[in-house]
Design an enzyme around this catalytic site. Structure first.
Site, PDB file in Angstrom:
ATOM      1  N   ASP A  42      -7.064 -47.339 -40.071  1.00 43.88           N
ATOM      2  CA  ASP A  42      -7.210 -48.467 -38.834  1.00 43.88           C
ATOM      3  C   ASP A  42      -6.150 -49.083 -38.519  1.00 43.88           C
ATOM      4  O   ASP A  42      -5.910 -50.291 -38.052  1.00 43.88           O
ATOM      5  CB  ASP A  42      -8.303 -49.231 -39.049  1.00 43.88           C
ATOM      6  CG  ASP A  42      -9.706 -48.447 -38.964  1.00 43.88           C
ATOM      7  OD1 ASP A  42      -9.562 -47.373 -38.764  1.00 43.88           O
ATOM      8  OD2 ASP A  42     -10.825 -49.260 -39.053  1.00 43.88           O
ATOM      9  N   HIS A  78     -11.048 -45.383 -37.181  1.00 37.67           N
ATOM     10  CA  HIS A  78     -10.759 -45.480 -35.767  1.00 37.67           C
ATOM     11  C   HIS A  78      -9.782 -44.656 -35.259  1.00 37.67           C
ATOM     12  O   HIS A  78      -9.885 -44.069 -34.422  1.00 37.67           O
ATOM     13  CB  HIS A  78     -10.383 -47.015 -35.620  1.00 37.67           C
ATOM     14  CG  HIS A  78     -11.590 -47.714 -35.363  1.00 37.67           C
ATOM     15  ND1 HIS A  78     -12.301 -48.593 -36.303  1.00 37.67           N
ATOM     16  CD2 HIS A  78     -12.395 -48.034 -34.112  1.00 37.67           C
ATOM     17  CE1 HIS A  78     -13.342 -49.022 -35.829  1.00 37.67           C
ATOM     18  NE2 HIS A  78     -13.342 -48.799 -34.381  1.00 37.67           N
ATOM     19  N   HIS A 193     -10.984 -51.090 -44.029  1.00 38.88           N
ATOM     20  CA  HIS A 193     -12.308 -51.077 -43.624  1.00 38.88           C
ATOM     21  C   HIS A 193     -12.928 -52.175 -43.541  1.00 38.88           C
ATOM     22  O   HIS A 193     -13.677 -52.654 -42.551  1.00 38.88           O
ATOM     23  CB  HIS A 193     -13.406 -49.880 -44.203  1.00 38.88           C
ATOM     24  CG  HIS A 193     -14.328 -49.758 -43.071  1.00 38.88           C
ATOM     25  ND1 HIS A 193     -14.548 -49.480 -41.967  1.00 38.88           N
ATOM     26  CD2 HIS A 193     -15.845 -49.790 -43.636  1.00 38.88           C
ATOM     27  CE1 HIS A 193     -15.847 -49.201 -41.772  1.00 38.88           C
ATOM     28  NE2 HIS A 193     -16.574 -49.391 -42.592  1.00 38.88           N
ATOM     29  N   HIS A 195     -13.070 -56.127 -43.193  1.00 41.70           N
ATOM     30  CA  HIS A 195     -12.196 -56.898 -42.240  1.00 41.70           C
ATOM     31  C   HIS A 195     -12.027 -58.082 -42.742  1.00 41.70           C
ATOM     32  O   HIS A 195     -11.163 -59.194 -42.076  1.00 41.70           O
ATOM     33  CB  HIS A 195     -12.627 -56.956 -40.521  1.00 41.70           C
ATOM     34  CG  HIS A 195     -12.264 -55.547 -40.075  1.00 41.70           C
ATOM     35  ND1 HIS A 195     -12.411 -55.561 -38.578  1.00 41.70           N
ATOM     36  CD2 HIS A 195     -12.059 -54.432 -40.147  1.00 41.70           C
ATOM     37  CE1 HIS A 195     -11.910 -54.449 -38.311  1.00 41.70           C
ATOM     38  NE2 HIS A 195     -11.861 -53.561 -39.424  1.00 41.70           N
TER      39      HIS A 195
HETATM   40 MN   LIG Z   1     -11.348 -51.596 -39.247  1.00 46.47          MN
END
Ligand SMILES: [Mn+2]
Length: 413
Positions: A42, A78, A193, A195
């Site tokens: 991400d 993402h 992943h 946060h």
């Molecule tokens: Mn993320």
């Protein structure tokens, strides 16, 4: 560092913060003279972010490259692309970053992961990208773990996904996997992943570390920031073993949060409390987050007047005003369930059964004519974006549809 989510922010002021936070974190890596940087997923919010984002990302990674700092990356959920169609792949192509995952399928159906060796330190790095929900588990179950676990030397594993044993973030449990799916005996597990920063030790897994989002990748991250969640990266010191793991905070911006409990109240009293509370704060140069939740006794949720509040805060110089009414409901107006044999019938029944709860002065919005109008409006709003249609053109088309149905002359406004 992980979950940088470049390109997530839509508001200009927040886009600027997103960029600055990323640049400052990278600058700090350069000034600390780190040996390498790990990004377990991400990095970008989508696989192909807009050009503005690509530009500043390339410029910064060029500086990192010029400082001779390798960057090791796996895809997150993402920025993942099954066909290497991600800006991650462009950055890898020009040599600014290195994709870690080197997987080959064995004859017996298992997946073998090869190590990559960091030239300067001799550290061995292996990893797996985050895939779309549910796919990861399948992949981990097929891993040839023996060769990964038997490898000698200082080893790092990059991964993107939640671990059930480390659950700290509510609502994400379904996606988590058991720790036992990760290969054992690595010196450090760089996780993405989750946060929020989290670092834990388990038997066979000495250091599992999630640095957390660098700024914000979900809307709720901003709310967490406003409530004091620290953001940054993790600086790791090692020789033949890990010596120190330190969370390095990167400041992002200033926040004010206002929360109002609307449970068993009427809209007027909720509005009054909101107005009192916003007058107590100085919103200048602040990200202001307003959260209204609970079930009101009377009125529509739309009666909680956010536009007046937004205007007042903007006038006083607020950087951004985020208003969250997602958990606000009303006893008086709640959608009743409606049945039907097909979509047409269900829509008809939903509108017919619910329209009686509304009180409007315009009579054409009520009764049978209201139902017909609502159905036409829904048909106008439900249209999908056409292939290659620009967002601005799509928005304009949908608005035109809606105003047309309502008989509103758009030129007059
Ligand atoms: Mn993320």
């Amino acid at each position: 560092m992980s979950d940088i989510h470049l390109g997530f922010q839509k508001h200009e002021a927040l886009q600027k913060i997103e960029q600055e936070v990323f640049e400052r974190a990278m600058d700090q890596c350069i000034s600390c003279k780190v040996d390498f940087i790990l990004i377990p997923g991400d990095l970008f919010h989508v696989n192909i972010p807009e050009m503005r984002v690509q530009k500043f990302a390339f410029a910064k990674f060029r500086q990192i490259y010029d400082a001779s700092i390798p960057v090791y990356v796996v895809y997150g959920s993402h920025d993942f692309s099954p066909v290497s169609n991600s800006v991650i792949d462009l950055l890898a192509e020009v040599g600014y970053i290195t994709k870690v995952t080197k997987a080959t399928s064995l004859d017996d159906g298992r997946i073998k992961l090869d190590f990559l060796v960091d030239e300067k330190t001799g550290v061995k790095i292996a990893g797996l990208s985050g895939l779309k929900v549910g796919k990861d588990r399948e992949y981990y179950e097929k891993l040839d773990r023996e060769s990964l676990e038997a490898e000698s030397g200082f080893k790092i594993f990059l991964f993107h996904g939640g671990i059930s044993e480390m659950k700290t973030e509510s609502g994400m449990d379904g996606e988590n996997m058991p720790l036992s799916l990760l290969p054992r005996n690595f010196d450090y597990y760089a996780g993405g992943h989750m946060h929020k920063f989290n670092s834990q030790n388990f038997d066979g897994y000495p250091r599992i570390v999630y640095p957390g989002a660098l700024f914000a990748g979900y809307h709720s991250d901003l709310e967490d920031n406003a409530k004091g969640q620290k953001r940054g990266f993790v600086l790791v010191e090692f020789e033949d073993k890990i010596k120190n793991v330190e969370f390095v905070e990167i400041q992002n911006t200033h926040y004010k949060i206002i929360e109002v409990n609307a449970e068993n109240r009427m809209a007027e009293s909720v509005n009054k409390e909101l107005q009192d509370k916003i007058r107590e704060i100085d919103p200048a140069q602040q990200v202001v987050i307003i959260k209204v939740q609970g079930e009101m006794t009377k009125g529509k949720t739309a009666d909680v007047d956010i536009s007046a509040i937004r205007d007042e805060l903007n006038q006083k110089g607020a950087l951004v005003v985020n208003i969250n009414k997602n958990q606000l409901t009303s006893k008086e107006y709640c959608i009743t369930e409606a049945k039907g044999a097909n979509k047409e019938e269900i829509e008809n029944n939903v509108f017919t059964e619910n329209i009686g709860q509304l009180r409007f002065e315009q009579k054409n919005l009520l009764g049978e004519s209201g139902v017909q109008l609502a159905k036409k409006l829904l048909a106008g709003l439900i249209q999908q974006k056409l292939e290659n249609e620009k967002t601005a053109d799509y928005n304009a088309r949908i608005k035109e549809n809606a105003f047309g149905v309502l008989g509103i002359d758009t030129d007059a406004s």
